[in-house]
Write a protein that holds these residues in place. Sequence first.
Motif, short mmCIF file in Angstrom:
data_model
loop_
_atom_site.label_atom_id
_atom_site.label_comp_id
_atom_site.label_asym_id
_atom_site.label_seq_id
_atom_site.Cartn_x
_atom_site.Cartn_y
_atom_site.Cartn_z
N GLU A 29 97.21 -9.60 106.12
CA GLU A 29 98.28 -10.43 105.57
C GLU A 29 98.70 -9.95 104.18
O GLU A 29 99.88 -9.82 103.88
CB GLU A 29 97.82 -11.89 105.51
N VAL A 30 97.72 -9.67 103.33
CA VAL A 30 98.02 -9.20 101.97
C VAL A 30 98.66 -7.82 102.01
O VAL A 30 99.66 -7.56 101.32
CB VAL A 30 96.74 -9.18 101.10
N LEU A 31 98.12 -6.93 102.84
CA LEU A 31 98.69 -5.58 102.93
C LEU A 31 100.12 -5.62 103.46
O LEU A 31 100.99 -4.87 103.00
CB LEU A 31 97.82 -4.69 103.80
N ALA A 32 100.39 -6.52 104.40
CA ALA A 32 101.76 -6.65 104.93
C ALA A 32 102.71 -7.13 103.84
O ALA A 32 103.83 -6.64 103.72
CB ALA A 32 101.76 -7.60 106.11
N ASP A 33 102.26 -8.10 103.04
CA ASP A 33 103.09 -8.59 101.93
C ASP A 33 103.39 -7.46 100.94
O ASP A 33 104.53 -7.31 100.49
CB ASP A 33 102.41 -9.74 101.20
N LYS A 34 102.37 -6.68 100.61
CA LYS A 34 102.56 -5.58 99.67
C LYS A 34 103.47 -4.51 100.26
O LYS A 34 104.28 -3.92 99.55
CB LYS A 34 101.21 -4.97 99.27
N SER A 35 103.37 -4.29 101.55
CA SER A 35 104.24 -3.33 102.21
C SER A 35 105.69 -3.79 102.14
O SER A 35 106.59 -2.99 101.84
CB SER A 35 103.80 -3.15 103.67
N ARG A 36 105.92 -5.06 102.38
CA ARG A 36 107.28 -5.61 102.28
C ARG A 36 107.82 -5.52 100.86
O ARG A 36 109.02 -5.45 100.65
CB ARG A 36 107.31 -7.06 102.76
N ASP A 37 106.91 -5.51 99.88
CA ASP A 37 107.32 -5.40 98.48
C ASP A 37 107.60 -3.95 98.08
O ASP A 37 107.87 -3.67 96.91
CB ASP A 37 106.24 -5.97 97.55
N GLY A 38 107.51 -3.03 99.04
CA GLY A 38 107.85 -1.63 98.76
C GLY A 38 106.67 -0.72 98.49
O GLY A 38 106.85 0.41 98.02
N HIS A 39 105.47 -1.15 98.81
CA HIS A 39 104.28 -0.34 98.52
C HIS A 39 103.67 0.29 99.77
O HIS A 39 102.47 0.59 99.80
CB HIS A 39 103.22 -1.21 97.81
N THR A 40 104.48 0.52 100.79
CA THR A 40 103.96 1.05 102.06
C THR A 40 103.22 2.37 101.86
O THR A 40 102.12 2.57 102.40
CB THR A 40 105.11 1.23 103.07
N GLY A 41 103.79 3.28 101.10
CA GLY A 41 103.13 4.57 100.86
C GLY A 41 101.80 4.41 100.15
O GLY A 41 100.82 5.09 100.49
N ARG A 42 101.75 3.52 99.19
CA ARG A 42 100.49 3.30 98.47
C ARG A 42 99.45 2.62 99.36
O ARG A 42 98.26 2.87 99.22
CB ARG A 42 100.74 2.47 97.22
N ILE A 43 99.91 1.77 100.26
CA ILE A 43 98.98 1.13 101.21
C ILE A 43 98.37 2.20 102.11
O ILE A 43 97.17 2.20 102.36
CB ILE A 43 99.71 0.05 102.04
N ARG A 44 99.20 3.11 102.58
CA ARG A 44 98.67 4.22 103.40
C ARG A 44 97.64 5.01 102.61
O ARG A 44 96.59 5.39 103.14
CB ARG A 44 99.81 5.14 103.85
N GLY A 45 97.94 5.23 101.33
CA GLY A 45 97.00 5.94 100.47
C GLY A 45 95.68 5.19 100.31
O GLY A 45 94.60 5.80 100.30
N LEU A 46 95.76 3.87 100.19
CA LEU A 46 94.54 3.08 100.09
C LEU A 46 93.72 3.16 101.37
O LEU A 46 92.49 3.30 101.33
CB LEU A 46 94.87 1.61 99.81
N LEU A 47 94.39 3.07 102.50
CA LEU A 47 93.67 3.17 103.78
C LEU A 47 92.96 4.51 103.88
O LEU A 47 91.79 4.58 104.27
CB LEU A 47 94.64 2.98 104.95
N GLU A 48 93.65 5.58 103.50
CA GLU A 48 93.04 6.91 103.52
C GLU A 48 91.87 7.00 102.54
O GLU A 48 90.85 7.61 102.84
CB GLU A 48 94.08 7.98 103.21
N TYR A 50 89.85 4.75 101.86
CA TYR A 50 88.71 4.09 102.51
C TYR A 50 88.38 4.73 103.86
O TYR A 50 87.64 4.16 104.66
CB TYR A 50 88.95 2.59 102.63
N GLY A 51 88.93 5.92 104.11
CA GLY A 51 88.56 6.71 105.27
C GLY A 51 89.18 6.30 106.59
O GLY A 51 88.59 6.53 107.65
#
Length: 129
Positions: A29-48, A50-51
């Motif tokens: 839920e939090v990651l989706a909110d951040k993605s909608r706020d324009g941080h999709t690329g950074r979210i992908r980076g965070l996922l990477e 954490y492996g």
Amino acid sequence: MRAKWEQEAPAKPASKPESKPLTLVEVREVLADKSRDGHTGRIRGLLEKYGAFKLSDIDPKWYRDLLDEALCLGATMADIEQAMTEKKRDGLEYAFTAVFAHHGATCLDDLKEEYYPSFLRDVRRLGNG
């Protein structure tokens, strides 16, 4: 003689309740909110970081760290300065050196913008455990 932040921390009081483990749904839920706020690329980076390529591949033991860092996406220098000011008031200024070192910097001027979210997360955590 070891620096103050290198010394062993006193034992935690037994009466302090453990926080409830986060669920995949809460983190998503939090990651989706951040993605909608324009941080999709950074979210992908965070996922990477954490492996993983998708959230469901991340070990739940890392959910708190991932969430704390995601909540700091979009952090500005002003956000960091405010958090540091609050921690100075709490008498935790001595711990800043270790946080800077962990992020490859010696002062705010040296801190790379890509590290703002994790730096802010670490400053906010000072004194919380």
